[in-house]
Design a protein around this motif. Sequence first.
Motif, PDB file in Angstrom:
ATOM      1  N   GLU A 107     -17.142   0.089   1.323  1.00 22.03           N
ATOM      2  CA  GLU A 107     -16.697   1.295   0.622  1.00 22.03           C
ATOM      3  C   GLU A 107     -15.274   1.731   1.000  1.00 22.03           C
ATOM      4  OE1 GLU A 107     -18.379   3.674  -1.460  1.00 22.03           O
ATOM      5  OE2 GLU A 107     -19.852   2.120  -1.856  1.00 22.03           O
ATOM      6  N   SER A 108     -14.999   1.801   2.312  1.00 27.86           N
ATOM      7  CA  SER A 108     -13.740   2.427   2.718  1.00 27.86           C
ATOM      8  C   SER A 108     -12.979   1.642   3.777  1.00 27.86           C
ATOM      9  CB  SER A 108     -14.029   3.830   3.248  1.00 27.86           C
ATOM     10  OG  SER A 108     -14.856   3.736   4.391  1.00 27.86           O
ATOM     11  N   SER A 109     -13.319   0.399   4.000  1.00 24.75           N
ATOM     12  CA  SER A 109     -12.663  -0.390   5.038  1.00 24.75           C
ATOM     13  C   SER A 109     -11.843  -1.516   4.435  1.00 24.75           C
ATOM     14  CB  SER A 109     -13.706  -0.972   5.988  1.00 24.75           C
ATOM     15  OG  SER A 109     -14.485   0.044   6.558  1.00 24.75           O
ATOM     16  N   ILE A 110     -10.994  -2.135   5.272  1.00 23.85           N
ATOM     17  CA  ILE A 110     -10.237  -3.305   4.859  1.00 23.85           C
ATOM     18  C   ILE A 110     -10.245  -4.334   5.992  1.00 23.85           C
ATOM     19  CG2 ILE A 110      -8.697  -2.082   3.285  1.00 23.85           C
ATOM     20  CD1 ILE A 110      -6.522  -2.249   5.434  1.00 23.85           C
ATOM     21  N   ILE A 111     -10.014  -5.588   5.620  1.00 22.45           N
ATOM     22  CA  ILE A 111      -9.775  -6.657   6.586  1.00 22.45           C
ATOM     23  C   ILE A 111      -8.328  -7.077   6.375  1.00 22.45           C
ATOM     24  CG2 ILE A 111     -10.353  -8.978   7.308  1.00 22.45           C
ATOM     25  CD1 ILE A 111     -13.201  -8.427   6.309  1.00 22.45           C
ATOM     26  N   CYS A 112      -7.543  -6.972   7.435  1.00 25.20           N
ATOM     27  CA  CYS A 112      -6.102  -7.167   7.359  1.00 25.20           C
ATOM     28  C   CYS A 112      -5.697  -8.379   8.187  1.00 25.20           C
ATOM     29  CB  CYS A 112      -5.434  -5.907   7.890  1.00 25.20           C
ATOM     30  SG  CYS A 112      -3.678  -5.875   7.708  1.00 25.20           S
ATOM     31  N   LYS A 113      -4.877  -9.271   7.598  1.00 27.86           N
ATOM     32  CA  LYS A 113      -4.328 -10.414   8.333  1.00 27.86           C
ATOM     33  C   LYS A 113      -2.936 -10.040   8.822  1.00 27.86           C
ATOM     34  CE  LYS A 113      -6.756 -14.216   6.370  1.00 27.86           C
ATOM     35  NZ  LYS A 113      -6.944 -15.472   7.006  1.00 27.86           N
ATOM     36  N   VAL A 114      -2.749 -10.157  10.140  1.00 24.87           N
ATOM     37  CA  VAL A 114      -1.492  -9.770  10.769  1.00 24.87           C
ATOM     38  C   VAL A 114      -1.021 -10.920  11.654  1.00 24.87           C
ATOM     39  CG1 VAL A 114      -0.365  -8.106  12.295  1.00 24.87           C
ATOM     40  CG2 VAL A 114      -2.208  -7.356  10.799  1.00 24.87           C
ATOM     41  N   PHE A 115       0.257 -11.267  11.533  1.00 22.78           N
ATOM     42  CA  PHE A 115       0.848 -12.237  12.445  1.00 22.78           C
ATOM     43  C   PHE A 115       1.483 -11.455  13.574  1.00 22.78           C
ATOM     44  CE2 PHE A 115       4.144 -15.058  14.048  1.00 22.78           C
ATOM     45  CZ  PHE A 115       3.382 -16.190  14.295  1.00 22.78           C
ATOM     46  N   THR A 116       0.915 -11.564  14.785  1.00 23.08           N
ATOM     47  CA  THR A 116       1.401 -10.819  15.938  1.00 23.08           C
ATOM     48  C   THR A 116       2.310 -11.688  16.789  1.00 23.08           C
ATOM     49  OG1 THR A 116      -0.507 -11.408  17.279  1.00 23.08           O
ATOM     50  CG2 THR A 116      -0.659  -9.372  16.004  1.00 23.08           C
ATOM     51  N   ARG A 117       3.180 -11.034  17.522  1.00 26.14           N
ATOM     52  CA  ARG A 117       4.151 -11.738  18.350  1.00 26.14           C
ATOM     53  C   ARG A 117       3.466 -12.489  19.494  1.00 26.14           C
ATOM     54  NH1 ARG A 117       9.633 -11.279  18.791  1.00 26.14           N
ATOM     55  NH2 ARG A 117       9.601  -9.531  17.367  1.00 26.14           N
ATOM     56  N   GLU A 118       2.527 -11.874  20.190  1.00 32.96           N
ATOM     57  CA  GLU A 118       1.898 -12.491  21.348  1.00 32.96           C
ATOM     58  C   GLU A 118       0.628 -13.271  21.017  1.00 32.96           C
ATOM     59  OE1 GLU A 118       2.839  -9.210  21.485  1.00 32.96           O
ATOM     60  OE2 GLU A 118       4.610  -9.481  22.738  1.00 32.96           O
ATOM     61  N   LEU A 119      -0.128 -12.826  20.012  1.00 31.62           N
ATOM     62  CA  LEU A 119      -1.452 -13.389  19.759  1.00 31.62           C
ATOM     63  C   LEU A 119      -1.515 -14.351  18.580  1.00 31.62           C
ATOM     64  CD1 LEU A 119      -3.389 -10.055  20.260  1.00 31.62           C
ATOM     65  CD2 LEU A 119      -3.064 -11.876  21.932  1.00 31.62           C
ATOM     66  N   GLY A 120      -0.469 -14.425  17.776  1.00 27.91           N
ATOM     67  CA  GLY A 120      -0.477 -15.304  16.611  1.00 27.91           C
ATOM     68  C   GLY A 120      -1.150 -14.636  15.425  1.00 27.91           C
ATOM     69  N   LEU A 121      -1.709 -15.441  14.535  1.00 21.45           N
ATOM     70  CA  LEU A 121      -2.353 -14.930  13.323  1.00 21.45           C
ATOM     71  C   LEU A 121      -3.751 -14.422  13.660  1.00 21.45           C
ATOM     72  CD1 LEU A 121      -2.203 -14.563  10.246  1.00 21.45           C
ATOM     73  CD2 LEU A 121      -3.176 -16.850  10.039  1.00 21.45           C
ATOM     74  N   LYS A 122      -4.013 -13.159  13.382  1.00 24.36           N
ATOM     75  CA  LYS A 122      -5.308 -12.532  13.664  1.00 24.36           C
ATOM     76  C   LYS A 122      -5.765 -11.735  12.454  1.00 24.36           C
ATOM     77  CE  LYS A 122      -5.867 -13.567  18.032  1.00 24.36           C
ATOM     78  NZ  LYS A 122      -7.025 -14.186  18.589  1.00 24.36           N
ATOM     79  N   SER A 123      -7.090 -11.583  12.343  1.00 26.29           N
ATOM     80  CA  SER A 123      -7.692 -10.732  11.316  1.00 26.29           C
ATOM     81  C   SER A 123      -8.264  -9.497  11.986  1.00 26.29           C
ATOM     82  CB  SER A 123      -8.796 -11.482  10.582  1.00 26.29           C
ATOM     83  OG  SER A 123      -8.271 -12.568   9.887  1.00 26.29           O
ATOM     84  N   TYR A 124      -7.976  -8.342  11.413  1.00 22.38           N
ATOM     85  CA  TYR A 124      -8.413  -7.072  11.983  1.00 22.38           C
ATOM     86  C   TYR A 124      -9.247  -6.312  10.966  1.00 22.38           C
ATOM     87  CZ  TYR A 124      -5.001  -8.007  15.586  1.00 22.38           C
ATOM     88  OH  TYR A 124      -4.297  -8.591  16.608  1.00 22.38           O
ATOM     89  N   LEU A 125     -10.334  -5.708  11.441  1.00 26.41           N
ATOM     90  CA  LEU A 125     -11.186  -4.853  10.624  1.00 26.41           C
ATOM     91  C   LEU A 125     -10.765  -3.419  10.882  1.00 26.41           C
ATOM     92  CD1 LEU A 125     -13.682  -4.483   8.789  1.00 26.41           C
ATOM     93  CD2 LEU A 125     -15.034  -4.356  10.854  1.00 26.41           C
ATOM     94  N   ILE A 126     -10.382  -2.705   9.833  1.00 25.82           N
ATOM     95  CA  ILE A 126      -9.969  -1.314   9.945  1.00 25.82           C
ATOM     96  C   ILE A 126     -10.956  -0.485   9.142  1.00 25.82           C
ATOM     97  CG2 ILE A 126      -8.125   0.348   9.567  1.00 25.82           C
ATOM     98  CD1 ILE A 126      -7.018  -3.112   9.565  1.00 25.82           C
TER      99      ILE A 126
END
Length: 92
Positions: free
Chosen positions: A17-36
């Motif tokens: 309903e109100s969440s997203i899954i976001c793909k972020v390329f981070t400097r230290e961790l590389g490509l990660k998926s985050y649940l917000i």
Amino acid sequence: MLHKTSGIVLSYIRYKESSIICKVFTRELGLKSYLINGVRSQNSKSKIALYQPMTLLDMVVYNKESTGLQRISEVKLTRANQLIPFDFNRTE
């Protein structure tokens, strides 16, 4: 374990309903998926505008190597993009 990192948002998809899954390329961790959670609701603390593609973010994230989806503890905008969101050739 908490990590302080900076990253660039690559994409996001809607989740429930109100969440997203976001793909972020981070400097230290590389490509990660985050649940917000709750970012698409009207009363959310974090706004969905922070997770538009090509947005630069400073984040404090929980990083567990055993899970696929990570969580974000804190997020703030590093620098607001002036040209990219309004130039059609750059958004393709």
